[in-house]
Design a protein around this motif. Structure first.
Motif, PDB file in Angstrom:
ATOM      1  N   PHE A   1      17.390 -33.083 -41.710  1.00 22.34           N
ATOM      2  CA  PHE A   1      18.415 -32.382 -40.947  1.00 22.34           C
ATOM      3  C   PHE A   1      19.206 -33.380 -40.114  1.00 22.34           C
ATOM      4  CE2 PHE A   1      14.925 -29.466 -41.661  1.00 22.34           C
ATOM      5  CZ  PHE A   1      15.562 -28.330 -42.122  1.00 22.34           C
ATOM      6  N   ASP A   2      20.356 -32.941 -39.655  1.00 27.87           N
ATOM      7  CA  ASP A   2      21.139 -33.714 -38.692  1.00 27.87           C
ATOM      8  C   ASP A   2      20.457 -33.521 -37.344  1.00 27.87           C
ATOM      9  OD1 ASP A   2      23.010 -35.044 -37.223  1.00 27.87           O
ATOM     10  OD2 ASP A   2      24.612 -33.571 -37.493  1.00 27.87           O
ATOM     11  N   GLU A   3      19.646 -34.487 -36.949  1.00 29.10           N
ATOM     12  CA  GLU A   3      18.763 -34.289 -35.803  1.00 29.10           C
ATOM     13  C   GLU A   3      19.474 -34.453 -34.469  1.00 29.10           C
ATOM     14  OE1 GLU A   3      14.177 -35.181 -34.458  1.00 29.10           O
ATOM     15  OE2 GLU A   3      15.033 -36.250 -36.172  1.00 29.10           O
ATOM     16  N   ILE A   4      19.086 -33.593 -33.535  1.00 24.78           N
ATOM     17  CA  ILE A   4      19.619 -33.602 -32.181  1.00 24.78           C
ATOM     18  C   ILE A   4      18.599 -34.273 -31.267  1.00 24.78           C
ATOM     19  CG2 ILE A   4      20.310 -32.144 -30.230  1.00 24.78           C
ATOM     20  CD1 ILE A   4      21.072 -29.996 -32.347  1.00 24.78           C
ATOM     21  N   GLU A   5      19.045 -35.198 -30.446  1.00 23.54           N
ATOM     22  CA  GLU A   5      18.147 -35.819 -29.478  1.00 23.54           C
ATOM     23  C   GLU A   5      17.752 -34.784 -28.429  1.00 23.54           C
ATOM     24  OE1 GLU A   5      18.000 -39.677 -26.433  1.00 23.54           O
ATOM     25  OE2 GLU A   5      19.680 -39.412 -27.830  1.00 23.54           O
TER      26      GLU A   5
END
Length: 244
Positions: free
Chosen positions: A173-177
């Motif tokens: 996935f497009d990971e979120i910090e």
């Protein structure tokens, strides 16, 4: 997906630690629309009930009917017996999909394919969990020997993902910090023992050896516990992403 917890459903519901509301609110803050959410492998519904405060409708699935029988109810929660990897939901149905303390049991490839199918293009996927708790130094020494040595050989191989704080799970996935969360409780001795007895390795040991290993350390634990502040601290695990 393995089912290690049907036999422990009552204890799981009573003794497993919950996630703080501020952690759920933090996850929800990344979600644009609040129509429908899905909590996969919901267990006793502890995440589903928190999500129900934010979404019009929440679906919560588990492969264990016994777990769902012990789940917290709400008018806008629909509980269903389904596997994580194969669901009957519509394409692009959900604004948010969560998995709490369960993703390490899944067939990752099949599950993520299903997430990509049923999550909205702008939806959010969140993995939650908690690692090995800490208490006071004397009790921690007893529990870590118990965890790694006594029942260590009886943990399923998938446990390594939790020991690595979910940093080694596949995450396409497009990971979120994200922020880091902790959870603290003041526990009675009965709560401590009750929680230990929900561990899958304790169940495996009991089934294989023919006795509950918690009983072997109960007296020593009680002595250390009664002279401590009885505080329990869980490191919380969190990864959030969007469809690439």
């Amino acid at each position: 997906m393995k089912d290690n917890f049907s036999a422990l459903a009552g204890g799981y519901s009573k003794y497993r630690p919950y996630y703080p509301p501020e952690m759920i609110e933090y996850i929800v803050s990344f979600v644009k629309e609040k129509h429908e959410a899905l909590d996969v492998a919901t267990g006793n519904g502890q995440v589903a009930i928190e999500l129900s405060k934010h979404f019009k409708k929440v679906y919560a699935t588990d492969i264990s009917q016994k777990q769902l029988d012990n789940a917290t109810q709400a008018d806008n929660i629909v509980y269903k017996v389904e596997s994580a990897e194969h669901t009957a939901f519509a394409d692009g149905q959900f604004d948010l999909i969560t998995v709490a303390q369960a993703i390490h049991w899944f067939d990752f490839e099949a599950f993520y394919k299903e997430v990509y199918r049923i999550l909205k293009p702008d939806g959010v996927f969140a993995v939650l969990g908690y690692g090995l708790f800490s208490t006071n130094p004397e009790t921690d020494k007893l529990l870590r020997y118990f965890y790694y040595e006594t029942i260590g050989p009886f943990w399923d191989p998938e446990r390594k993902y939790i020991d690595n704080n979910y940093t080694t799970i596949p995450f396409p996935f497009d990971e979120i910090e994200v922020k880091q969360f902790m959870n603290e409780f003041i526990w009675t001795f009965d709560q401590l023992i009750g929680y230990l007895e929900t561990w899958s390795a304790v169940q495996h040991y009991t089934n294989k050896v023919g006795k509950n290993p918690v009983n072997d350390i109960k007296d020593a634990l009680k002595i250390s516990w009664e002279k401590s502040d009885k505080k329990v601290t869980f490191p919380l695990l969190l990864r959030i992403g969007k469809i690439v």
